[in-house]
Design an enzyme around this catalytic site. Structure first.
Site, PDB file in Angstrom:
ATOM      1  N   HIS A 461      42.298  18.284  12.389  1.00 13.51           N
ATOM      2  CA  HIS A 461      43.038  18.689  13.587  1.00 13.51           C
ATOM      3  C   HIS A 461      43.914  19.914  13.357  1.00 13.51           C
ATOM      4  O   HIS A 461      45.086  19.921  13.737  1.00 13.51           O
ATOM      5  CB  HIS A 461      43.942  17.537  14.065  1.00 13.51           C
ATOM      6  CG  HIS A 461      43.212  16.313  14.475  1.00 13.51           C
ATOM      7  ND1 HIS A 461      43.836  15.086  14.627  1.00 13.51           N
ATOM      8  CD2 HIS A 461      41.921  16.102  14.796  1.00 13.51           C
ATOM      9  CE1 HIS A 461      42.941  14.186  15.003  1.00 13.51           C
ATOM     10  NE2 HIS A 461      41.771  14.769  15.105  1.00 13.51           N
TER      11      HIS A 461
HETATM   12  C1  FAD Z   1      34.729  16.146  12.058  1.00 14.48           C
HETATM   13  C2  FAD Z   1      35.737  16.239  13.161  1.00 14.48           C
HETATM   14  C3  FAD Z   1      36.181  15.078  13.779  1.00 14.48           C
HETATM   15  C4  FAD Z   1      37.107  15.158  14.816  1.00 14.48           C
HETATM   16  N1  FAD Z   1      37.395  14.031  15.528  1.00 14.48           N
HETATM   17  C5  FAD Z   1      38.114  14.143  16.668  1.00 14.48           C
HETATM   18  C6  FAD Z   1      38.243  13.039  17.546  1.00 14.48           C
HETATM   19  O1  FAD Z   1      37.680  11.959  17.321  1.00 14.48           O
HETATM   20  N2  FAD Z   1      38.986  13.200  18.674  1.00 14.48           N
HETATM   21  C7  FAD Z   1      39.625  14.372  18.953  1.00 14.48           C
HETATM   22  O2  FAD Z   1      40.334  14.435  19.966  1.00 14.48           O
HETATM   23  N3  FAD Z   1      39.514  15.438  18.131  1.00 14.48           N
HETATM   24  C8  FAD Z   1      38.749  15.361  17.035  1.00 14.48           C
HETATM   25  N4  FAD Z   1      38.564  16.449  16.255  1.00 14.48           N
HETATM   26  C9  FAD Z   1      39.307  17.688  16.568  1.00 14.48           C
HETATM   27  C10 FAD Z   1      38.790  18.435  17.798  1.00 14.48           C
HETATM   28  O3  FAD Z   1      37.395  18.362  17.878  1.00 14.48           O
HETATM   29  C11 FAD Z   1      39.297  19.882  17.728  1.00 14.48           C
HETATM   30  O4  FAD Z   1      40.714  19.881  17.762  1.00 14.48           O
HETATM   31  C12 FAD Z   1      38.810  20.757  18.854  1.00 14.48           C
HETATM   32  O5  FAD Z   1      37.418  20.683  18.991  1.00 14.48           O
HETATM   33  C13 FAD Z   1      39.233  22.207  18.596  1.00 14.48           C
HETATM   34  O6  FAD Z   1      38.730  23.031  19.603  1.00 14.48           O
HETATM   35  P1  FAD Z   1      38.754  24.617  19.466  1.00 14.48           P
HETATM   36  O7  FAD Z   1      38.204  25.148  20.733  1.00 14.48           O
HETATM   37  O8  FAD Z   1      40.083  25.046  19.019  1.00 14.48           O
HETATM   38  O9  FAD Z   1      37.771  24.944  18.249  1.00 14.48           O
HETATM   39  P2  FAD Z   1      36.246  24.585  18.064  1.00 14.48           P
HETATM   40  O10 FAD Z   1      35.833  23.493  18.977  1.00 14.48           O
HETATM   41  O11 FAD Z   1      36.024  24.390  16.615  1.00 14.48           O
HETATM   42  O12 FAD Z   1      35.479  25.887  18.583  1.00 14.48           O
HETATM   43  C14 FAD Z   1      35.456  27.123  17.927  1.00 14.48           C
HETATM   44  C15 FAD Z   1      34.087  27.735  18.202  1.00 14.48           C
HETATM   45  O13 FAD Z   1      34.100  29.099  17.851  1.00 14.48           O
HETATM   46  C16 FAD Z   1      32.927  29.419  17.139  1.00 14.48           C
HETATM   47  N5  FAD Z   1      33.254  30.571  16.300  1.00 14.48           N
HETATM   48  C17 FAD Z   1      34.091  30.604  15.239  1.00 14.48           C
HETATM   49  N6  FAD Z   1      34.148  31.860  14.753  1.00 14.48           N
HETATM   50  C18 FAD Z   1      33.368  32.620  15.538  1.00 14.48           C
HETATM   51  C19 FAD Z   1      33.043  33.997  15.532  1.00 14.48           C
HETATM   52  N7  FAD Z   1      33.544  34.833  14.625  1.00 14.48           N
HETATM   53  N8  FAD Z   1      32.177  34.467  16.485  1.00 14.48           N
HETATM   54  C20 FAD Z   1      31.652  33.626  17.418  1.00 14.48           C
HETATM   55  N9  FAD Z   1      31.936  32.289  17.454  1.00 14.48           N
HETATM   56  C21 FAD Z   1      32.789  31.801  16.517  1.00 14.48           C
HETATM   57  C22 FAD Z   1      32.630  28.153  16.360  1.00 14.48           C
HETATM   58  O14 FAD Z   1      31.308  28.115  15.908  1.00 14.48           O
HETATM   59  C23 FAD Z   1      32.971  27.088  17.395  1.00 14.48           C
HETATM   60  O15 FAD Z   1      31.878  26.822  18.228  1.00 14.48           O
HETATM   61  C24 FAD Z   1      37.642  16.423  15.204  1.00 14.48           C
HETATM   62  C25 FAD Z   1      37.199  17.590  14.586  1.00 14.48           C
HETATM   63  C26 FAD Z   1      36.240  17.514  13.574  1.00 14.48           C
HETATM   64  C27 FAD Z   1      35.753  18.776  12.945  1.00 14.48           C
END
Ligand code: FAD
Length: 518
Positions: A461
């Protein structure tokens, strides 16, 4: 869609990026390009809740590793992040929890007007299609499916009964009026199938003529004209390309890669950039303020069936047939929010109850039937840093979490471990367990801390690395620059007291309205 007609370029099709792509392209006169470094979410295992651990360290995981963590026995911690459309919402454990009312009220109190609990509740609800719960705290008809577990495991019922015997109050909805208490949790699935933002938000609008989704496209830096962001450079199949836009570049690459992109573009701590030979456009504390949830698993053996042998042809057939059975379980089926000291204003420990023994980063299958009780440190005082290793986009980021660097965090984690030992002593749990498998040598402070240092890991997280107030303003605009925002978990000034997917989706829903109103 030619570049000259693109209004917004969104980098990263994860939890936040897919929300923005959907909301901004709701207006047919607005043209949106979404760049995602990973592939389309075609991997069949994504759909199966129980399979999330199979996706860790796969091609769909950025597979980062922390620096050695001094307070975790100098171990490196695996830091999974989804690299696929849907991002981490496509590989996460599906637990649907939002955080405590105080979390968002404290964002507001810190000066981020419009982020109080009352302000953000409508955005949590707008996102949600809750199968069981409704007003005043839950929404129906939104893109994100939220449901009760279709096949609850009886071992979790036994742990909940034991927690009640230990004096923890029952709570049927920790996303409702009160967060404290124990019960079953909902998850982001419908009929046993995962609801990521790729299918909930993007799926239904993928064919819009004003939305272009480009997968396998890794952004390498932001392009500027003077102080105005005008597009991004990205790598696709070995070729360097540019995506330009008329209105805004929005970074939604997550808490590790959004700061990475800012740093590569010259926005970050001046001294760090100078060391790497990157010209500094703006001296901002990008990458600082990293906060994450630390978890440790305590395991007990059971004589009854756990989920150890869930991968059977019969269970797969059942899941394919009607989305029920063990494979529909997201493992973290329930748990509790507790306060380790009565004077606290809100819970400081989350206990997650799992009907299977866990450990080794979810990567090694259990040898025996058992169950796991897992305390999570909800409000860490310790802060980490995300920084660049080199000036090359292909380098992975350096992540130093500094877990448990603060005394308070160690104290709270010890109390969280003790809460689990206490629950395990209760009659309801003694009835189903046959003895400890992986627990501290005793309940002394020293043994509990030693256990945590040797076994704790991340709950995945990370937040806060492009925080409001430090790197972006309350509308997620990067300070000192025009037409550039960051919208994802990295803008959270402080970590919420819960798993972070729902809050990240809320942040993107909220920011979409700021962007539309600009
Ligand atoms: C294994 C795991 C279990 C989890 N379990 C839970 C849970 O049960 N419940 C819960 O609420 N939360 C959970 N979380 C946390 C939650 O999923 C994250 O907090 C949330 O998804 C974050 O969202 P975000 O949009 O910040 O990043 P992300 O969803 O990680 O999205 C970032 C995106 O940007 C893309 N990206 C990165 N760099 C680049 C680039 N240079 N160019 C183009 N694209 C790029 C990545 O590929 C990705 O698709 C978990 C996370 C993980 C990894």
């Amino acid at each position: 869609m030619p570049d000259s007609q693109t209004d917004y370029v969104i980098v990263g099709g994860g939890s936040a990026g897919c929300v923005l792509a959907r909301r901004l392209s709701d207006d047919p006169d607005v043209n949106v390009v979404l760049l995602e470094a990973g592939p389309d979410a075609l991997e069949p295992l994504i759909e199966i809740p129980f399979a999330f651990s199979q996706l860790l360290k796969s091609d769909l995981d950025w597979d980062n590793e922390s620096e050695r963590e001094p307070h975790l026995g100098d171990r490196r911690i695996h830091l999974a992040r989804g690299k696929v459309l849907g991002g981490s919402s496509a590989i996460n454990a599906l637990i649907y929890l939002r955080g405590n009312r105080l979390d968002f009220d404290s964002w507001e109190r810190a000066g981020f007007c419009g982020w109080s609990f009352e302000d953000v509740l409508p955005y949590f609800k707008r996102a949600e299609d809750n199968e069981q719960l409704g007003d005043p705290y839950h929404g129906k008809g939104g893109p994100l499916a939220v449901s009760d577990n279709p096949t609850p495991h009886e071992l979790v019922d036994a742990v909940i009964a034991a927690a009640l015997q230990a004096g923890i109050a029952a709570n049927e909805d920790p996303n409702g009026a009160v967060q404290d208490g124990v019960g079953r949790w909902q998850s982001t699935q419908r009929s046993g199938r995962r609801s990521s933002t790729a299918d909930g938000y993007l799926g239904p609008v993928r064919a819009r003529p004003n939305l272009r989704v480009i997968t396998d496209a890794e952004a390498t830096k932001v392009n500027f004209e003077s102080d105005r962001a005008v597009g991004v450079e990205y790598l696709r199949h070995g070729e360097l390309k540019n995506a330009s836009c008329q209105r805004e570049v929005i970074l939604s690459a997550g808490s590790f890669n959004s700061p990475k992109l800012l740093l590569l573009s010259g926005i970050g701590p001046a001294a760090d950039l100078a060391r790497l030979g990157i010209a500094c456009r703006e001296n901002l504390p990008v990458g600082r303020n990293l906060q994450d949830h630390l978890i440790v698993m305590l395991n007990w053996l059971t004589d009854g069936e756990s989920m150890k042998d869930a991968w059977t042809p019969e269970n797969m057939a059942r899941w394919e047939d009607d989305g029920t059975g063990p494979l529909a379980s997201n493992v973290g089926e329930g748990g509790a929010f507790i306060r380790t000291r009565s004077a606290l204003p809100a819970p400081d420990i989350q206990l997650t109850f799992c009907p299977v023994m866990l450990g080794d980063d979810f990567l090694v299958p259990p040898m025996d039937h058992g169950l796991s009780l897992c305390p999570v440190l909800l409000k860490p005082a310790s802060r980490g840093v995300v920084s660049l290793r080199t000036s090359l986009p292909i380098s992975k980021v350096r992540v130093q979490n500094s877990y448990l660097a603060e005394d308070d965090d160690r104290r709270t984690m010890i109390d969280g471990v003790r809460a689990c030992l206490n629950i395990a002593e209760q009659a309801a749990l003694r009835e189903v367990t046959t003895g400890p498998s992986l627990v501290p040598a005793s309940d002394s402070d020293a043994d509990c801390l030693d256990f945590v240092e040797r076994n704790a890991q991340t709950l995945y997280h990370p937040v806060g690395t492009c925080a409001m107030g430090a790197v972006v303003d309350r509308e997620c605009r990067v300070l000192g620059h025009e037409c550039l925002r960051v919208v994802d978990a990295s803008v959270m000034p402080e970590i919420p007291r819960a798993n972070t997917n729902a809050a990240t989706i809320m942040v993107a829903e909220r920011a979409a309205d700021f962007i539309k109103a600009a």
